[in-house]
Design an enzyme around this catalytic site. Structure first.
Site, PDB file in Angstrom:
ATOM      1  CG  HIS A 126      -2.075   0.902   1.096  1.00 30.92           C
ATOM      2  ND1 HIS A 126      -1.940   2.266   1.086  1.00 30.92           N
ATOM      3  CD2 HIS A 126      -3.401   0.651   0.943  1.00 30.92           C
ATOM      4  CE1 HIS A 126      -3.141   2.808   0.935  1.00 30.92           C
ATOM      5  NE2 HIS A 126      -4.033   1.859   0.849  1.00 30.92           N
ATOM      6  NE  ARG A 136      -5.211   0.659  -2.296  1.00 33.10           N
ATOM      7  CZ  ARG A 136      -6.077   0.121  -1.450  1.00 33.10           C
ATOM      8  NH1 ARG A 136      -6.000  -1.152  -1.157  1.00 33.10           N
ATOM      9  NH2 ARG A 136      -7.012   0.859  -0.913  1.00 33.10           N
TER      10      ARG A 136
END
Lengths: 219, 247, 637
Positions: free
Chosen positions: C267, C331
């Site tokens: 992330h 991401r």
């Protein structure tokens, strides 16, 4: 229903007593007038109170309220104690709440002591005829003014009376707003007004009741 | 950085517990309090001692599992924070940090700093839901919900169930927790059909679990990681009264 | 070699799920209550499945290791949940959402599964709204949406910064409704330690009561695993500390194939690591990238404070490299771009391991109040953790291990290769391919639990009605229980001189270095050797104090780590095998001249599915057939 009922009883009786205090304080204000006027008015007023059948009912409601307020507060406190059997070794609740809110029971005991002494001095003497007899004034009314005035010229009594009006103020400040919340008053901005009203009310009551004996003493 | 931990140790619910002191060195102020406890536990293992049992899971302030009384405050010295968000920069070098489990009759100690908060689950079980089966929902926009109403519901719904309200309350009252859930659901149109039953049943369960009364000290609002307002309790009281009168 | 049959129904994409339901076997209500289902995990997928199965009439037992079902890590998802409602009138549709998800996953998932995910997203929003989730609303009362990474429409629904928490609370509440109805038995503080098979079918579990240490047996007609992701294998991750891969790993060792284990999402917007002792990397919602701009100083090792660096000396590298998606690049791409800048010496923060996420322009444009309304709780959280006011100076963010796209291989019915064993939510490999789009994880967990499993499990259980009733007295339970006890004793008896956390840190370092954002053959081979030696060291010198017959957090950690040490090996093995770059899997050997991922569809257009065979892993391939869309080069430029 039972548990909530207890809190409601404390709140309702408390609110009733709050209203009574307003009436009581207004009567006390008569004591601030010049003696000649004050004696007549005060005695006439107290006689009126004693003889009106309506006020009689209210008076019984008042006695009952005091008793119920104490009894239900006691029940509430017992349950609260049971709910927290082990205290914290370190507890800084002063950082997240007001002292009075944390100690309503303790403050209540002071007020109860005051009420007992207060009733013994006035109510027991005037209504039950216990202790020294009470004379009549020029109009033929029972001279309650004399009883009050003499007590308020006793420095120990004045100190006792005035000092105990401080815990009364704390009790009223938290009690008034808290009882309304217990009864379900939750309007957000209304609650902010309520907090100010409670503070104002508590100040008027404790300062009013506390200062009058001192003024009378020095009059 | 060095601190002295004073930690409540108790093997299980049946035996008595007591405080034990631990000097811990080699810490730094960017560590969270829980990381400092991890560090202590590693040292205890190497010294052949049992580790201090304490709770945590997400360590980002949302799961509600961590929660201890730190230096006389629920979740430590700051307002509106969870224990896992507490960092050592809030303490000074050489400080003594006293850590106690939540104290409440309804939250019995399981071990050391871990308590049993299942009473909360049982309160939810008695009505903290909307009885709609999967597959029965109408189109989401079919029932408009004004922004103010949705926001008010969200304010109450934010509760993470950590138990700080009970822990900090002098009466161990669960009123804030219970009120938050009742108000969340009863505010929304979807929650209206069973609103009276919900408030009656949940309040009854709250009382049966042995929590105390609410005295409106306001401590719970200060310690609540989500800052849920005590006005919610007053609102619950109104709803309860209404349920009893008209429900 | 096992033949992997994904059981994709016939027909057009739009008709497959309906066709499946038309043909699957049904069970009458009176018979459902005779069937017992175990659900392990009480997150969004587990609680949703347990509640819905109970509503349908099954007898359900649900397990979680936490003190309450409400703690499961679904709570931590902040940003939102996607649904193809097209409320914003911006050209969204089920097909577009399906395509975005498939493309976001770099064409490494099944068309049919991904389409079903998009198809069921709209009724899911209806469901949660009815359950009382306080989704954000317009003044007029209709639902609001915002955008998320990897897409150009606004289809994300949210409940302030607490979307996961609010959805999980709805699922938890529904679960407790069924507990009140005595249709679900909840076992909190109970951790599954192994799976019990009878005649090759999943028939129960062995679990440990975490308070008393008691080893318990539970029998059922089907077992559902809903145990979430395994990114704690990196130790430092955005996951809860207790998240683990034990249940799926044990299932894998009992015969369930493990698919694409190396597909791990890193992330881009977590808080950077600040010390060795750190246990967790807190996630800042990706939704922040809607209004925040990511940059690093143009000058290397710039010593100035962020606010002192003038505009023309800032490198908004995502906007520069991906002009059409900019800060909303998916991401994997955003993480890799951050790593590239940090490795090139432009990192900021004390350890030079972060980049800036700046709200100055957003505040100038929309005003402080609007930004506070949108992200207030995230800013508050940032201040609590770092002590910094992000309204005044930019946040520092850094990539962190996050979501496991990989997991137990499941077919269209979400059944693993063990009959009667299902895997739902993050612990399976189904819909996200090689990279998951933001706000799709809450969606997948919910759809699996609420809508799919309750409509597929009957197809299996219908045949089990007449089968012989298996109880925990069956010898298979005694046998597995004995193995579990022996395993626990073995750990307790090592009595070495190193802590569990020590080994976890070692494992995490290796995994993060070699098997995270970018991977190489040499690195992965090295990682395998290193993990093997960490594992050997673990079994000869780990120390766990306390006993097995009490609440023992060290023992719990050790048991989970023992599995991570094996899972880590498989992840590296899988990454090594896949000689291409796709989605989150970036092999440095396979990149374009511009440094973008280079997919090799002809050789690697399959899902890897690994079989456990006595300590080694055997590869099976499920070829991916794209009938309805043509895999393209993923471009967000």
């Amino acid at each position: 229903m039972s548990l909530f009922l207890r809190k409601w009883m404390v709140a309702l009786t408390g609110l009733f007593l709050c209203i009574f205090l307003v009436v009581h304080l207004s009567a006390n204000c008569i004591l601030l007038l010049p003696e000649a006027v004050a004696r007549g008015m005060y005695n006439a007023y107290s006689t009126l109170l004693r003889e009106s059948p309506l006020i009689k009912v209210v008076a019984y409601a008042l006695y009952l309220s005091i008793i119920l307020h104490v009894v239900f507060a006691l029940l509430v406190t017992i349950r609260n104690r049971r709910a927290k059997p082990t205290p914290y070794a370190v507890n800084h609740h002063g950082e997240n709440s007001q002292w009075a809110a944390q100690n309503m029971g303790l403050i209540g005991i002071f007020i109860l002591v005051f009420i007992v002494v207060h009733l013994a001095n006035f109510w027991a003497r005037i209504k039950l005829g216990m202790g020294e007899g009470v004379g009549l004034d020029a109009q033929g009314y029972v001279d309650v003014y004399a009883v009050t005035s003499s007590l308020f010229h006793n420095p120990y009594y004045v100190a006792f009376y005035s000092l105990l009006m401080i815990p009364l103020g704390f009790h009223l400040h938290h009690g008034l707003k808290s009882s309304l919340k217990t009864l379900g008053f939750y309007h957000r901005s209304g609650l902010r007004v309520l907090a100010r009203v409670s503070l104002f009310y508590a100040l008027i009551m404790s300062v009013g009741f506390g200062v009058i004996p001192i003024i009378v003493y020095f009059k | 950085m060095r601190v002295r931990f004073r930690i409540w140790r108790q093997d299980n619910a049946r035996v008595k517990g007591g405080f034990r002191d631990y000097e811990v060195d080699g810490l730094n102020e960017d560590m969270s309090l829980l990381e400092a406890l991890d560090h202590l536990n590693e040292q205890l293992v190497l010294r052949d001692e049992k580790v201090v049992a304490f709770e945590y899971d997400c360590r980002e302030g949302i799961c509600g599992q961590c929660g201890v009384f730190v230096n006389g405050r629920a979740h430590g010295p700051h307002a509106n924070m969870t224990t896992c968000q507490l960092h050592l920069r809030s303490f000074a070098d050489g400080d003594t940090i006293t850590i106690e489990p939540w104290r409440a009759a309804a939250f019995p100690v399981i071990k050391d700093l871990i308590v049993d908060r299942s009473a909360f689950d049982r309160i939810i079980r008695q009505g903290g839901y909307i009885s709609a089966k999967t597959g029965t929902a109408p189109e989401a926009n079919a029932i408009p919900v004004g922004k103010e109403v949705a926001d008010r519901a969200m304010d109450a719904a934010a509760c993470i169930g950590c138990g700080a309200c009970v822990a900090t309350c002098k009466n161990s009252s669960a009123a804030l927790f219970t009120a938050a859930k009742i108000n969340h659901l009863n505010t929304l149109p979807q929650g209206k059909p069973e609103q009276h039953r919900r408030v009656s049943d949940m309040v009854q369960q709250m009382e049966e679990e042995g929590f105390g009364h609410c005295s409106f000290t306001g401590a719970c609002e200060v310690e609540c990681p989500e800052g849920i307002s005590v006005a919610n309790i007053a609102e619950m009281n109104a709803r309860y009264l209404k349920a009893k009168l008209f429900g | 070699m096992k033949k992997l049959n994904a059981k994709i129904p016939e027909g057009k994409l739009e008709e497959k799920w309906r066709n499946y339901q038309l043909r699957s076997k049904l069970i009458n209500p009176a018979n459902k209550k005779k069937l017992n289902v175990i659900v392990v995990g009480s997150g969004l997928s587990g609680a949703g499945a347990a509640a819905t199965l109970a509503e349908l009439g099954y007898d359900v037992q649900c397990f979680c290791y936490q003190d309450s079902a409400r703690r499961a890590h679904s709570v931590a998802a902040q940003g939102g949940i996607n649904a193809a409602k097209n409320y914003q009138h911006d050209g969204d549709s089920v097909w577009r959402m399906f395509y975005d998800t498939l493309k976001g996953g770099d064409f490494r998932s099944r068309e049919a599964n991904t389409y079903r995910l998009a198809e069921l997203s709209a009724p899911l929003i209806d469901h949660f709204t009815q359950q009382g989730v306080p989704f954000a609303r317009e003044y007029g009362g209709v639902l609001v949406n915002r955008s998320f990474g990897g897409v150009q429409v606004q289809r994300t629904f949210y409940a302030r910064g607490q979307t996961g928490q609010q959805l999980l609370l709805a699922a938890y509440a529904q679960l407790y409704k069924m507990i009140r109805a005595e249709k679900v038995t909840m076992h909190t503080r109970t951790e599954m330690l192994d799976l019990v098979l009878v005649d090759g079918k999943a028939r129960g579990i062995i679990a440990r009561n975490l308070v008393t240490g008691e080893i318990q047996r539970y029998a059922a007609d089907a077992v559902v695993l809903a145990t979430g992701g395994y990114s704690r294998v990196f130790r430092l991750s955005t996951l809860a500390i207790g998240c683990n891969g034990s249940a799926i790993w044990k299932a894998h060792k009992r015969g369930a194939l493990f698919a694409a284990p190396s597909f791990t999402q890193i992330h881009p917007t977590a808080l950077p690591q600040s010390s060795e002792a750190q246990s967790k990397l807190t996630l800042m919602s990706e939704s922040l990238r809607n209004d925040g701009r990511i940059w690093v100083p143009k000058r290397k090792d710039d010593p100035r404070r962020a606010n002192d660096i003038p505009e023309d000396e800032r490198d908004y590298y995502l906007e520069r490299r991906y002009p059409s998606f900019g800060n909303l690049a998916p991401r994997d791409i955003a993480s890799r771009a951050a790593k590239e800048r940090i490795d090139a010496g432009h990192g900021v923060g004390r350890l030079k391991n972060a980049v800036y996420l700046d709200f100055r322009h957003a505040i100038e444009r929309f005003g402080l109040d609007t930004i506070r309304d949108r992200y207030g709780n995230l800013f508050t959280m940032y201040r609590k953790i770092t002590g910094v006011d992000a309204y005044r100076e930019p946040m520092q963010i850094s990539p962190a291990a996050h979501f496991s796209m990989g997991g137990l291989w499941v077919d269209y019915e979400l059944m693993t290769t063990i009959p009667g064993l299902y895997a739902i939510g993050e612990c399976n490999f189904s819909d996200h391919g090689a990279n998951r789009l933001g706000a799709n994880s809450l969606l997948q967990a919910s759809v699996d639990g609420y809508f799919i499993l309750p409509n597929t499990i009957n197809n299996y259980l219908a045949a089990e009605l007449g089968a012989e009733q298996i109880t925990t007295d069956h010898p298979a339970f005694a046998e597995v229980e004995e193995e579990v006890r022996a395993h626990i004793n073995r750990i307790l008896n090592v009595n070495g001189h190193k802590t569990v956390d020590h080994f976890h840190r070692e494992l995490g370092k290796v995994m993060w270095r070699e098997c995270a954002m970018s991977r190489t053959r040499l690195g992965l081979e090295r990682a395998i050797r290193q993990i093997e030696s960490i594992r050997e060291d673990f079994w000869s010198s780990v120390k766990v104090t306390g006993t097995g017959e009490e609440l023992n957090p060290e023992l719990e950690k050790a048991l989970r780590l023992a599995n991570f040490l094996e899972l880590g090996l498989l992840m590296c093995t899988d990454a090594l095998q896949r000689e291409e770059s796709c989605g989150a899997h970036f092999r440095e050997e396979y990149q374009t001249e511009e440094g973008e991922a280079l997919r090799v569809d002809e050789d690697y257009g399959y899902v890897s599915a690994w079989e456990y065979a006595d300590g080694t892993f055997k590869l099976h391939r499920e070829e991916l057939h794209f009938e309805f869309v043509q895999p393209t080069v993923r471009s967000y430029k």
